[in-house]
Motif scaffolding. Structure first.
Motif, short mmCIF file in Angstrom:
data_model
loop_
_atom_site.label_atom_id
_atom_site.label_comp_id
_atom_site.label_asym_id
_atom_site.label_seq_id
_atom_site.Cartn_x
_atom_site.Cartn_y
_atom_site.Cartn_z
N UNK A 29 23.85 -0.66 -2.39
CA UNK A 29 22.87 -1.05 -1.38
C UNK A 29 22.92 -2.55 -1.09
N UNK A 30 22.34 -2.91 0.03
CA UNK A 30 22.22 -4.33 0.42
C UNK A 30 23.58 -5.03 0.43
N UNK A 31 24.53 -4.40 1.13
CA UNK A 31 25.87 -4.97 1.23
C UNK A 31 26.49 -5.19 -0.14
N UNK A 32 26.36 -4.18 -0.97
CA UNK A 32 26.95 -4.19 -2.31
C UNK A 32 26.37 -5.26 -3.24
N UNK A 33 25.18 -5.78 -2.89
CA UNK A 33 24.51 -6.71 -3.82
C UNK A 33 23.57 -5.96 -4.75
N UNK A 34 23.32 -4.70 -4.45
CA UNK A 34 22.48 -3.88 -5.31
C UNK A 34 21.04 -3.81 -4.86
N UNK A 35 20.43 -2.69 -5.13
CA UNK A 35 19.02 -2.49 -4.79
C UNK A 35 18.55 -1.14 -5.31
N UNK A 36 17.32 -0.80 -5.00
CA UNK A 36 16.72 0.43 -5.52
C UNK A 36 16.44 1.42 -4.39
N UNK A 37 16.87 2.64 -4.62
CA UNK A 37 16.44 3.73 -3.76
C UNK A 37 15.09 4.22 -4.29
N UNK A 38 14.10 4.35 -3.42
CA UNK A 38 12.73 4.64 -3.86
C UNK A 38 12.22 5.92 -3.21
N UNK A 39 11.59 6.76 -4.01
CA UNK A 39 10.88 7.91 -3.48
C UNK A 39 9.45 7.87 -4.01
N UNK A 40 8.55 8.44 -3.25
CA UNK A 40 7.14 8.47 -3.66
C UNK A 40 6.74 9.85 -4.13
N UNK A 95 0.85 -1.20 0.00
CA UNK A 95 0.00 0.00 0.00
C UNK A 95 0.88 1.24 0.00
N UNK A 96 0.81 2.05 -1.06
CA UNK A 96 1.64 3.25 -1.16
C UNK A 96 0.81 4.52 -1.05
N UNK A 97 -0.49 4.38 -0.74
CA UNK A 97 -1.32 5.57 -0.61
C UNK A 97 -1.50 6.26 -1.94
N UNK A 98 -1.71 7.57 -1.89
CA UNK A 98 -1.94 8.35 -3.11
C UNK A 98 -0.62 8.86 -3.67
N UNK A 99 0.30 7.94 -3.95
CA UNK A 99 1.59 8.32 -4.52
C UNK A 99 2.06 7.26 -5.50
N UNK A 100 3.00 7.67 -6.33
CA UNK A 100 3.60 6.76 -7.30
C UNK A 100 5.08 6.61 -6.93
N UNK A 101 5.52 5.37 -6.75
CA UNK A 101 6.91 5.13 -6.39
C UNK A 101 7.79 5.05 -7.62
N UNK A 102 8.93 5.74 -7.57
CA UNK A 102 9.93 5.63 -8.63
C UNK A 102 11.26 5.27 -7.98
N UNK A 103 12.06 4.46 -8.68
CA UNK A 103 13.28 3.96 -8.08
C UNK A 103 14.53 4.24 -8.91
N UNK A 104 15.67 4.23 -8.24
CA UNK A 104 16.97 4.38 -8.87
C UNK A 104 17.86 3.25 -8.37
#
Length: 222
Positions: A181-192, A167-176
């Motif tokens: 991240x994740x101990x250099x295994x990679x991941x996404x930084x997310x903002x809404x 559930x993200x409410x009335x927002x749209x999540x976008x990632x980079x």
């Protein structure tokens, strides 16, 4: 439905003094015109739906405000008896307030350039004009605030889809993506991003883009 008797009184303005008509002032006008039963107290009750308006009293409202019984009874949204305005509304779909505004502008000074621009916007390119109005409508329509996702060839609200997206409410999540991240295994930084911000930004960008295209068309015509 809002009380039409109250609306038409509050929307009426004295041309000379420029102030809105009060219930007491309206009662005085009715008395002078022979509608003595429409006292200040009677008008107050009528506007709070606590009193019936009799046939001869409705005629008083029709005379004072140049309106129609259809408007007062809620059968029409056009308050004016002006046939030119009514016909213009029937043809264009504009309401009485919009037509009145255009009429006042047309009667003013130095409005030729304004109407030249308005005529060009409406008449030059039907598709672009409808897209322009749709973008403006979307800017004002705050009910477009639910993130949607295509699933099984249909649209569904994101918040109603189980085991897919939280559930993200009335927002749209976008990632980079960030490989650190994740101990250099990679991941996404997310903002809404709020849906309202996306809607308004899209609307304003679209309006600007369409106006720019129409501007280019006008320059090529000259």
């Amino acid at each position: 439905m809002e009380n039409r008797y109250k609306i038409i009184r509050e929307d009426y303005e004295f041309k000379k003094d420029g102030h809105r008509m009060t219930q007491k002032e309206l009662a005085t006008i009715f008395k002078k015109r022979g509608y003595a039963s429409l006292t200040h107290e009677a008008i107050r009750k009528i506007e709070t739906n606590n009193r019936t308006v009799y046939k001869h009293e409705m005629q008083g409202y029709i005379e004072v405000f140049n309106t129609t019984s259809d408007y007062l009874l809620g059968f029409s949204d056009e308050p004016s008896r002006d046939m030119n305005k009514i016909n213009a509304g029937n043809v264009t779909g504009l309401n009485g307030a919009a037509i009145e505004t255009l009429s006042k502008m047309r009667a003013g000074n130095d409005t030729d350039a304004f109407f030249e621009t308005l005529n060009y916007l409406i008449g030059k390119d039907f598709t672009l004009f409808t897209e322009l109005i749709d973008a403006i409508r979307l800017y004002f329509d705050e009910s477009y605030n639910t993130p949607m996702l295509v699933t099984k060839e249909q649209f569904e609200p994101i918040n109603n889809i189980d085991n897919t997206i939280c559930d993200i409410g009335n927002s749209i999540n976008i990632g980079k993506y960030d490989k650190k991240l994740c101990n250099n295994t990679g991941g996404y930084r997310v903002i809404g991003l709020p849906v309202s911000l996306v809607r308004e930004s899209y609307s304003m960008y679209t309006v600007q883009h369409i106006l720019e295209e129409l501007k280019n068309k006008k320059e090529s015509d000259t």
